[in-house]
Design an enzyme around this catalytic site. Structure first.
Site, PDB file in Angstrom:
ATOM      1  N   ASP A   1     -29.082 -14.660  23.104  1.00 38.60           N
ATOM      2  CA  ASP A   1     -28.996 -15.958  22.442  1.00 38.60           C
ATOM      3  C   ASP A   1     -28.079 -16.915  23.194  1.00 38.60           C
ATOM      4  OD1 ASP A   1     -29.543 -17.813  20.453  1.00 38.60           O
ATOM      5  OD2 ASP A   1     -28.067 -17.014  19.063  1.00 38.60           O
TER       6      ASP A   1
ATOM      7  N   GLU B   1     -34.405 -23.500  21.842  1.00 35.89           N
ATOM      8  CA  GLU B   1     -33.791 -23.947  20.595  1.00 35.89           C
ATOM      9  C   GLU B   1     -33.806 -25.467  20.522  1.00 35.89           C
ATOM     10  OE1 GLU B   1     -30.283 -20.646  19.977  1.00 35.89           O
ATOM     11  OE2 GLU B   1     -29.769 -22.497  20.993  1.00 35.89           O
TER      12      GLU B   1
END
Length: 109
Positions: free
Chosen positions: A16, A73
């Protein structure tokens, strides 16, 4: 390594916020992750500054070369989604695609 054992059971892993903090391309070679999640700070500026587009493109190319899928994202509008599609990013997330929903609760009756 425990990640490899869990992968054999069918679990998948995501690295992430890639591109910020302590993450680097060397982690992609070392960690047996399945997905690279490109940090939103790069994605949100992709239509305004060409340097961000180049960085996202590079992250995607390296991830794909190493057999990993990519997730972008912070997709906030159609133009950003179009650019990500042109760059062959695998997946996208953000308010343009849908707001987060709470996880359904199991209620015993």
């Amino acid at each position: 390594m425990w990640i490899r054992r869990l992968r054999k059971l069918g679990c998948r892993f995501v690295l992430d916020d890639f591109g910020t903090g302590f993450s680097s391309f060397s982690y992609l070679r070392i960690l047996p992750v399945d997905y690279l999640k490109i940090d939103g700070s790069f994605v949100q500026n992709i239509e305004k500054e060409y340097s961000y587009r180049a960085l996202v493109q590079a992250m995607n190319a390296v991830a794909h070369t190493l057999g990993k899928k990519t997730v972008a994202e912070y997709v906030e509008n159609e133009n950003v989604l179009r650019i990500l599609d042109e760059l062959k990013i695998d997946y996208a997330q953000g308010f343009f695609l849908g707001k987060p929903l709470p996880e359904p609760m199991d209620i015993a009756i």
